[in-house]
Each structure stands twice: as structure tokens, then as C-alpha cells.
Design a protein around this motif. Structure first.
Motif, PDB file in Angstrom:
ATOM      1  N   ASP B 299       2.672   8.815   1.777  1.00 51.57           N
ATOM      2  CA  ASP B 299       2.838   7.367   1.574  1.00 51.57           C
ATOM      3  C   ASP B 299       1.731   6.666   2.360  1.00 51.57           C
ATOM      4  OD1 ASP B 299       4.096   5.120   0.573  1.00 51.57           O
ATOM      5  OD2 ASP B 299       5.514   4.968   2.244  1.00 51.57           O
ATOM      6  N   HIS B 300       0.515   6.632   1.780  1.00 52.56           N
ATOM      7  CA  HIS B 300      -0.631   6.276   2.623  1.00 52.56           C
ATOM      8  C   HIS B 300      -0.798   4.797   2.898  1.00 52.56           C
ATOM      9  CE1 HIS B 300      -2.653   5.483  -1.165  1.00 52.56           C
ATOM     10  NE2 HIS B 300      -2.418   6.715  -1.555  1.00 52.56           N
ATOM     11  N   SER B 301      -0.424   3.935   1.959  1.00 52.26           N
ATOM     12  CA  SER B 301      -0.749   2.525   2.202  1.00 52.26           C
ATOM     13  C   SER B 301       0.139   1.559   1.419  1.00 52.26           C
ATOM     14  CB  SER B 301      -2.223   2.264   1.871  1.00 52.26           C
ATOM     15  OG  SER B 301      -2.530   2.719   0.566  1.00 52.26           O
ATOM     16  N   PRO B 302       1.454   1.633   1.633  1.00 50.09           N
ATOM     17  CA  PRO B 302       2.336   0.723   0.883  1.00 50.09           C
ATOM     18  C   PRO B 302       2.055  -0.746   1.199  1.00 50.09           C
ATOM     19  CG  PRO B 302       3.535   1.844   2.655  1.00 50.09           C
ATOM     20  CD  PRO B 302       2.199   2.505   2.541  1.00 50.09           C
ATOM     21  N   GLU B 303       1.428  -1.023   2.352  1.00 45.94           N
ATOM     22  CA  GLU B 303       1.119  -2.414   2.718  1.00 45.94           C
ATOM     23  C   GLU B 303       0.097  -3.031   1.779  1.00 45.94           C
ATOM     24  OE1 GLU B 303       0.873   0.180   4.666  1.00 45.94           O
ATOM     25  OE2 GLU B 303       1.936  -0.123   6.556  1.00 45.94           O
ATOM     26  N   MET B 304      -0.695  -2.203   1.095  1.00 46.40           N
ATOM     27  CA  MET B 304      -1.800  -2.716   0.281  1.00 46.40           C
ATOM     28  C   MET B 304      -1.341  -3.036  -1.140  1.00 46.40           C
ATOM     29  SD  MET B 304      -4.498  -3.221   2.028  1.00 46.40           S
ATOM     30  CE  MET B 304      -3.640  -3.555   3.570  1.00 46.40           C
ATOM     31  N   ARG B 305      -0.232  -3.782  -1.246  1.00 40.20           N
ATOM     32  CA  ARG B 305       0.273  -4.174  -2.568  1.00 40.20           C
ATOM     33  C   ARG B 305      -0.307  -5.534  -2.947  1.00 40.20           C
ATOM     34  NH1 ARG B 305       3.898  -3.279  -6.458  1.00 40.20           N
ATOM     35  NH2 ARG B 305       4.622  -1.313  -5.554  1.00 40.20           N
ATOM     36  N   PHE B 306      -0.846  -5.605  -4.182  1.00 42.02           N
ATOM     37  CA  PHE B 306      -1.484  -6.844  -4.648  1.00 42.02           C
ATOM     38  C   PHE B 306      -0.675  -7.543  -5.733  1.00 42.02           C
ATOM     39  CE2 PHE B 306      -5.397  -3.980  -3.966  1.00 42.02           C
ATOM     40  CZ  PHE B 306      -5.310  -4.120  -2.588  1.00 42.02           C
ATOM     41  N   SER B 307       0.194  -6.808  -6.412  1.00 40.93           N
ATOM     42  CA  SER B 307       0.996  -7.413  -7.479  1.00 40.93           C
ATOM     43  C   SER B 307       2.251  -6.569  -7.658  1.00 40.93           C
ATOM     44  CB  SER B 307       0.200  -7.461  -8.786  1.00 40.93           C
ATOM     45  OG  SER B 307      -0.091  -6.148  -9.226  1.00 40.93           O
ATOM     46  N   GLY B 308       3.216  -7.087  -8.422  1.00 37.32           N
ATOM     47  CA  GLY B 308       4.448  -6.341  -8.669  1.00 37.32           C
ATOM     48  C   GLY B 308       5.371  -6.364  -7.463  1.00 37.32           C
ATOM     49  N   GLU B 309       6.536  -5.764  -7.636  1.00 34.33           N
ATOM     50  CA  GLU B 309       7.564  -5.763  -6.598  1.00 34.33           C
ATOM     51  C   GLU B 309       7.443  -4.512  -5.729  1.00 34.33           C
ATOM     52  OE1 GLU B 309      10.044  -7.934  -5.610  1.00 34.33           O
ATOM     53  OE2 GLU B 309       8.673  -9.181  -6.797  1.00 34.33           O
ATOM     54  N   PRO B 310       7.599  -4.640  -4.401  1.00 37.50           N
ATOM     55  CA  PRO B 310       7.629  -3.442  -3.558  1.00 37.50           C
ATOM     56  C   PRO B 310       8.725  -2.469  -4.007  1.00 37.50           C
ATOM     57  CG  PRO B 310       7.539  -5.420  -2.210  1.00 37.50           C
ATOM     58  CD  PRO B 310       7.744  -5.879  -3.621  1.00 37.50           C
ATOM     59  N   VAL B 311       8.414  -1.178  -3.914  1.00 37.81           N
ATOM     60  CA  VAL B 311       9.379  -0.137  -4.258  1.00 37.81           C
ATOM     61  C   VAL B 311       9.616   0.687  -2.990  1.00 37.81           C
ATOM     62  CG1 VAL B 311       9.917   1.693  -5.906  1.00 37.81           C
ATOM     63  CG2 VAL B 311       8.176  -0.025  -6.468  1.00 37.81           C
ATOM     64  N   PRO B 312      10.876   0.978  -2.650  1.00 36.21           N
ATOM     65  CA  PRO B 312      11.092   1.771  -1.434  1.00 36.21           C
ATOM     66  C   PRO B 312      10.529   3.186  -1.582  1.00 36.21           C
ATOM     67  CG  PRO B 312      13.196   1.239  -2.514  1.00 36.21           C
ATOM     68  CD  PRO B 312      12.123   0.570  -3.305  1.00 36.21           C
ATOM     69  N   SER B 313      10.106   3.748  -0.472  1.00 35.30           N
ATOM     70  CA  SER B 313       9.660   5.147  -0.497  1.00 35.30           C
ATOM     71  C   SER B 313      10.852   6.046  -0.811  1.00 35.30           C
ATOM     72  CB  SER B 313       9.071   5.528   0.863  1.00 35.30           C
ATOM     73  OG  SER B 313      10.077   5.505   1.852  1.00 35.30           O
ATOM     74  N   ILE B 314      10.554   7.265  -1.240  1.00 36.97           N
ATOM     75  CA  ILE B 314      11.644   8.210  -1.524  1.00 36.97           C
ATOM     76  C   ILE B 314      12.382   8.529  -0.228  1.00 36.97           C
ATOM     77  CG2 ILE B 314      12.184  10.506  -2.427  1.00 36.97           C
ATOM     78  CD1 ILE B 314       9.620  10.189  -4.174  1.00 36.97           C
TER      79      ILE B 314
END
Lengths: 499, 499
Positions: B299-314
Motif C-alpha cells: 500500500d505505497h501511497s494511498p495519500e496520493m488520491r486525486f479523484s474518486g472516493e477513498p477505499v480502505p486497505s484490505i
């Protein structure tokens, strides 16, 4: 005294893979010792019948029987007339200095090395376990000042990804550092590694395939043995004589087994402190050249010489076409915990080593590499390291003087020409496992010899490392240890008659 | 034009072990491409006859024939009427912006990745190769200030050996960091690692034995593929669909091959940028629970989201008893080159993972761990990282706007919801090897797709990473790349008719 009916926590302790671990009976014994030491299994408790436990753990009854026997040999169990095995505590403990509070932080179940680490840090205990320098008697303060200077101003280049070989500043600086040790090397012959341990791991991963034979000294650095086990190597042991490995045995192994690699630690060998003579180094190099086998030379702390004449490393004696892999870390002498080292290798093998380095951790931290390059730029470190070596020489003398006075004469040991460790062999009736906990309770710890053997450990051996021990406690630590050994030797019976 | 009579430098290029490397024909082709690009093999030179070279290298003539064919497909050779293979240079290069000085520092012979690294740093070249943030658009400056504060005064505890699990300050701080990502974890469930790469390596070394099967996404992070190859794993590929891996194929593989481990990178997958849907994560977790196979989640970079909804890690969706190994590095978002990461694992496996960590490098540098603990103590980093993500969103838009305008319509690609990379598939007549050097000479570089495939690479794929690219050059870089692709596509013939 009801028998224990659970699995003794052994399922958890034995979980996970087992490559690179001790044999199963030893691991079971260790897990039981930990539970007994913690008071979770009390003296007098009856251990589960061998067959029942074997069924529960889905392993052979022979393995459980061996584990119980080892537990007995260590003084933690005895056979009961009419059958069954009863937990006991080694009872011949002369006095209790550090009887509590023993470590509160929970360790993993059955993890003996973690427990030893915790014991060594317990209050009141004089520790002889860590084979590295104390921060205050290393050059950590100078390195700290360098790092502070480097980070005092914004500088983006300290925070980036670099090629796996290492940062150019450091690669440019290392040839000068090595030249002071008589070693000629160019940046193209070297990689920066995350400490000497990683350098050993990289060489072995690059060269050795599962099932291939590798020669190691007997005994050898346990971190090397772990690396070889992890690679699935077949480890062939060459006994250490007073002047280094037995080259007759080595030549025989080279003929019969065609090993891929020969591993040596020629100066102040860890754990024995033995230094290979110059003649033997030259003879070994001649063997390497004649047979074409590769040599891995771990040269951890040549600066820590207290007596005798300096001997050049095998890498310094060799030429660029010799298959010599030379490992040098900066933690054992310069800055503990810095996790930087250098690996010298034949140029043709460097691309393959770089692939393994990249697979392992991509690169070592850029800022640490930059700071080490800066640190090495000022040759004033030479005088400081020389002064540190003189201080450790004095500490070694304090410790060995005290041991000479106090140890029973049947204890076998010698005074190395340098390095921060001593290697002891207990009197014939004793077993290290049997004295480890009594000694810890009397306020002195050491490293059992077992992890330094690839197979058939000599159960009487132990390593005393004094780098971290405050100088005013060296004599007291020696006295405590000698008292435990004398006391246990007087009352002990050979382990073979137990259980 | 005399035929070349030496071994083309191939013996050196092919030396060393070959675990974890590309197939031999690919390596021979790469070594030849390097020599041609360097001018050591000139256009018009006749390559040695297949049988003669095969004899010299002691390998099969089929392998050489395949290598020559690959060389032809990449535009670097052509068959000559009457027999023989002639070196040529890909001739359809539209314009030369960065024609020299190409790298002066000698690389290892035949080391393509080193050459690519050098090309990417050449003056005038717009690089899309490094999949990590620029130092000035990361939180490196805040970390630098923390390190400066920590090292401003003497403090011995920053320079010592610690337990392999990591320093207590950092282990105490990480649960809070992870909780912000919905992950519940205690210090006993985790190890500090020298970056995410090492965490992947530790899990695979601990769990996988040579010959065991492991499932990876197709394509997957090349650093993971290297780790799996180094462990001798049999890699089974599961194709990536738009919402994550094809679970039908996965279930089939689990039934037929009983793999030891399934490896996924569910958010902004490297290299494709694909994000696994929440539904698919839950379905995957159900499969893991049903079959008992272990899961490795990078899970290298969940912070780098630019669009869409955050999804929880497995890992966030799973419970403490699930066999999920979760890897998180701090280099891809926070501080490039810091080489620190965290590995979360089922508690029963932690002792085994600690053994591998100790074998690998004993511990990560103490001072770096201490500085990261301090850095994470001040939640102000959250706002800074959010601002950085907004800046990268803007850069992604600039790049994708330019590509949308300029790329020929037969190019297949999409805009990911986050991360610092794009994944492109060239028009059907093109091969990445054929455009790599023309593109570099036109001043734009990228990562060929080949290393991201465990087998049978799709030769039309490439990755554009924009984290290091100055924002004002993004559109120009896109234009250069699109021009090369258009130009080469117009004049190219299918590779299958060559040689």
C-alpha cells in the motif's frame, strides 16, 4: 500436580517457516525454558506425556523425547520414578542480585534470543552480550556533529533515491579510507551496503543456490550462519586453530565437496577472537587462486588491535582478478547503529550484486551515506579511533586480569590481540544452558556459544563481549561469572546421566 | 564489413548467477543494444554467425537465434540476403534534442537498467522514469528540520544497536499513524523495515521456499517480481481488470496450484495505476479467509488520491486473525530516500519475520527511526501531505491533458484516480524497445513495461512517472513522446516480419 494439558504455547512458538532455525528439539526446549523462567510453568509441574504432546503438535515423539532430554540436561526437568517428566528450576544458584523486575515488555512466545536481549538490559545486570562499542566510546559524537551540520540547512539532495551502488560522494571517499588499510579499490569495485550484515547477505544470495556447499569457520559469526541457512546452503565447517582455520581440512573439503564459497573472519574473529597469521592468509590466498573458489572476508574491526603486529587483510594481499569479496562495516568501530558498510567485489560480479542490493532494499539511506562521506573527509577520525582502541585495550586488560584471578583452572580461554570479545570454554561437567539463567539471576549475562555453530554446537562455550560494559563493572562482572561457574562446577553431575 | 570475432562482451554481461534475471535471449539482446547505443558496435557490422557465437558462449544456438530476432524486432539488426545478421540503428528518429553528452561514467557491461538510469539523468532529457516524489514536493524539508533538531545536541541513544523490530519510540508512534488509515495494529504486530522493498523481501523470504507458487498481478511492481525470483518462487500471474485482479482466474489458480502467497497492490497499482474496488477487496478477503492462503498487500501511497472516493486497505477491512501482511513505506509520499517502512503481520508470524530482518540487516538505522518517530508526532504533516497531493493532482492533469491532445488514438491508456504514474500501451505496430532510444534522443524517457511482467511481457507497454518531472516540462514531455510514437507508428512494419 496435574499434568499440563494445553500445548505449552508450543504451537505458536513453532509456527512460521523454519528455514534458518535451530533443530526442532532445541526450539522446543528453548520455548519451555522461556515459559519456566517466566513462571508460567512452575517447578513440580508434570509435563504432558511424550506421545500426547507429539500428537497435539503433529510431530514425532522422538522429537519431544529429545526436547525433554535437552531440558533435563539444562537443569529444568527431571525424570520421575514411575514415568513422567517434572519441571524443576536449576537449584544451584549461589546468590540473587538481580532477581527482578525482569522484563515487562512481552516478547514473542518461545523467542529465546529476544529473552536474552531483555535479560541483558535488566537493571542490575552486568551485560557481556553486545559485541559492539558503547556510543560514548565510539566516534558517534563526531558523526552526530557531521549530521547536524549537514541537516542544518535545507538541502534537497539528501532526500532522494540514488542508484543502488551508493551515493557518489561516499563512493569517491571510500578508496581513501580503504587505502589506509592497504587496500586498493576503485568505486567500480564496490557497493555501499546497509551494514556488514547486509553485505554478507548480498554476497551469499548472489553466489549461492539452495543445496550448494559453503565453507565456514567453526565456530563462526551467527549472523553469517543465519545468512547461509537462509540461502539453503550446505554449511561445511573448518575448525579454527590458534593461527586460523585448519587449511588441511579446508583443502580436503575443497577437493571432496566443491563448495561455492569460503567464508573467513581473519582478524579478531567473532566469536573466538582468533587472528589468522599472515602466513596462513597467504597460504589461503594461494588455495583460492589454485582452486578458483570464491572467498568472503569479513573484516569488522582491524582498528581494535591491542597487542601484536597488524596483519594485512586477505583483500589487501590479493589482486584485482582474485575472487575475493571483502566486507567492512562502520558500526563495530565508528558509529554503532549507523547501518552502513562497504562491499568490495571482483568488478565482473558487481552488476549481479547490485541486482541483489536493489531487490533487498533499493539503496541505503541517502542522508546517512552523505554524512559518512563528510565524516570520512576529515582524517582527524584516525587519532580519535586510535584513542578509542587504547581505551578498549585497557578495558580488555581489566576484564582478563579479573578472569585470570577468578575462573577455575579447567576453564579454557585465551586473550585475543584485539576485538571486543573473549571466548570461554567451561569446565567439562558444565553446560552453558545450565548456567545462563543462574548467571543472569546473579547479575551477569553473556552470549551462549550455541548460535555460533552451524551444527553440533559445543555446549560448553560462551562469548563475553565487553564493548558495552562500563569499565568500573568489568572486574565485578568477571567475579560474578566466575563465582557461578565455580559453584555450578562443584555440584554438577555430567548432563548425560540426567532424564 | 568484417564480422565481429570477439564474444561481444557477452561473457562478462552474462556472468554471475542468473536467479532473478530476464531470460537469456533478452539479456543478450539488452547487452547488444547497450553496445550498439554506445557506438561499440557500429551500423553495418556483421554479427558473428549464430553457431560460432553459441559455441563461444557455451549456450544453445536457439538462444542466440532468439536474441538476434529480438534485436531485429527492436530495430537494431536486419537479416542480410545470403545469410548473416547486420547491425543497424533504428533510423526513424524524428529529431534530436539531447544527442549528447550521454553518460560518461562507465556502467557495467550490458546493464540495461543502469543505462536507462543514466539516460534519464542526461541533460536536456525530460524524465518520466522515477516513480517517486520530487524532494521539493515531498515532506523532506520537515523531516530534515526534525533530524537537525534531534542531532543538534549530543545524544548517545541515537547511535546504538536496537532490537530488529525497531526502536520503541517509532513502534509506539506507528499505531496512531496507521489508525488514520483505518488500520488497527499494536506494536507486537509490526516491524520497522528499511523501506517497503525490504518489507516485501522479508515476507517472501520468511514464507516462500524455492519452487513454491506465488500469485502476482499482471503486470506487477518489478521490485516484487525481483523478490519472488530471488526466492525461487514459481510466479503465477493474475490479469488486472479495470477494478483489480480477475478473481475468477485467482480462484482457479488457488484450486489448481495451492500457492503460498497472493501479492496485490490494490491502490494506484504500480505500474498500471488501477485501484481495486471495495467490493473486490471484500471478495478477495473472503477468498483469503476461505482458502487460508496468505495475502501480501503493498500500500505505497494511498495519500496520493486525486479523484474518486477513498477505499480502505484490505488490512483495514481484515481482522487480527487474517493472514494479511501489510507493507507501507515512507519514501513514496513522505521523504524520498528515507528507507523506512512498516510491515504489519499476524502476531504468530512476527518472530519468524524478525529472524529474517536480523539476517538481512540486523536493524534499520537508529537515528532515522528516531527522527521518523519525532516527525510523526506532529500531526501538522497531514495538512502538508494533503497540499502535496493537490499539487500532484494538478501535475497529473497537465500531463494527461497534453497526452490526450497529442497521442495517436490507437494508444491505450487511462487516467488513474491517484499515484504518480500512467500506464500506456503503444499502437499495435510498435515495440517499446524500438522507441526507447529514439525517444531518449528526442529528449524524453520512460520505463519500458517489460520489467513489470514475470513472463511473456507485453512489448507495447510503458510507464510514465511524473513525480520528478518539473511541472513546466510536463506538456513538452508529453508532446515529445507523442511525436516519437506518431512518427514511428507511421513508418513501422510489424516486428514479426523482421529477420
Amino acid at each position: 500436580m496435574d499434568p499440563v494439558t494445553d500445548d505449552l504455547g508450543l504451537l505458536a512458538a513453532l509456527g512460521g517457516g523454519d528455514a534458518g532455525r535451530h533443530p526442532l528439539p532445541v526450539r522446543i526446549r528453548d520455548a519451555l525454558v522461556v515459559r519456566i523462567q517466566r513462571g508460567e510453568l512452575r517447578a513440580g509441574t508434570r509435563l504432558p506425556p511424550i506421545r500426547a504432546l507429539a500428537t497435539q503438535l503433529a510431530i514425532s515423539p522422538m522429537t519431544i523425547a529429545k526436547a525433554y532430554k535437552l531440558l533435563g540436561a539444562a537443569g529444568y526437568a527431571e525424570a520421575r520414578t514411575g514415568g513422567g517428566t517434572i519441571v524443576r528450576l536449576p537449584s544451584r544458584e549461589p546468590r540473587h542480585i538481580a532477581d527482578g523486575p525482569f522484563p515487562a515488555r512481552p516478547s514473542a512466545p518461545g523467542n529465546l534470543s529476544q529473552l536474552l536481549f531483555e535479560l541483558a538490559r535488566s537493571p542490575g545486570v552486568i551485560g557481556f552480550t553486545g559485541n559492539y562499542p558503547a556510543p560514548e566510546l565510539s566516534d558517534a559524537e563526531a558523526f552526530r556533529a557531521t549530521l547536524a551540520r549537514l541537516t542544518a540547512r535545507p538541502c534537497e539532495s539528501w532526500f532522494r533515491y540514488d542508484p543502488p551502488a551508493g551515493r557518489e560522494e561516499l563512493l569517491a571517499r571510500l578508496p581513501g579510507f580503504l587505502a589506509r588499510h592497504g587496500i586498493a579499490a576503485a568505486p567500480a569495485d564496490m557497493l555501499v551496503t546497509s551494514g556488514a550484515q547486509q553485505a554478507l547477505d548480498i554476497v551469499v544470495r548472489a553466489l549461492v543456490r539452495p543445496g550448494e556447499a559453503v565453507v565456514a569457520e567453526r565456530p563462526a559469526y551467527h549472523g553469517l550462519i543465519n545468512v547461509l541457512r537462509a540461502a539453503g546452503a550446505r554449511i561445511l565447517e573448518v575448525p579454527l586453530l590458534e593461527d586460523g582455520p585448519d587449511l588441511g581440512v579446508l583443502e580436503d573439503l575443497l577437493r571432496r565437496e566443491q563448495p561455492r564459497l569460503v567464508c573467513v573472519n581473519p582478524t579478531f574473529q567473532n566469536p573466538t577472537g582468533i587472528t589468522m597469521s599472515r602466513e596462513k592468509r597467504e597460504a589461503l590466498l594461494a588455495i583460492i587462486r589454485r582452486t578458483g573458489v570464491s572467498l568472503l572476508e569479513d573484516d569488522h574491526s582491524p582498528e581494535m588491535r591491542f597487542s601484536g603486529e597488524p596483519v594485512p587483510s586477505i583483500r589487501a594481499l590479493s589482486g584485482p582478478s582474485d575472487p575475493v569479496f571483502y566486507v567492512r562495516g562502520f558500526g563495530k568501530v565508528y558509529v554503532p547503529g549507523i547501518r552502513l558498510g562497504v562491499l568490495l567485489a571482483p568488478a565482473a560480479t558487481v552488476p549481479r550484486l547490485l541486482e541483489v542490493k536493489a531487490t533487498t532494499d533499493l539503496q541505503s539511506p541517502a542522508i546517512m551515506q552523505g554524512a559518512l562521506a563528510e565524516y570520512l573527509a576529515d582524517p582527524a577520525y584516525l587519532d580519535r579511533i586510535a584513542a578509542i582502541a587504547r581505551a578498549y585495550a585497557e578495558r580488555q586488560k581489566r576484564l582478563t586480569d579479573a578472569l585470570s584471578r577468578a575462573l577455575p583452572p579447567e576453564t579454557e580461554w585465551r586473550i585475543p590481540e584485539g576485538g571486543l570479545s573473549l571466548w570461554l570454554r567451561l569446565p567439562p561437567t558444565l553446560d552453558v544452558t545450565g548456567i545462563y539463567y543462574p548467571a543472569a539471576r546473579c547479575g551477569v549475562t553473556f552470549a551462549p556459544g550455541e548460535p555460533f555453530y552451524a551444527a553440533n554446537p559445543d555446549p560448553r562455550t560462551l562469548r563475553l563481549s565487553f564493548g558495552l560494559t562500563p569499565p568500573e563493572l568489568l572486574a565485578e562482572g568477571a567475579d560474578r561469572l566466575a563465582a557461578v561457574i565455580r559453584s555450578m562446577a562443584q555440584s554438577s553431575v555430567p548432563a548425560s546421566v540426567m532424564v
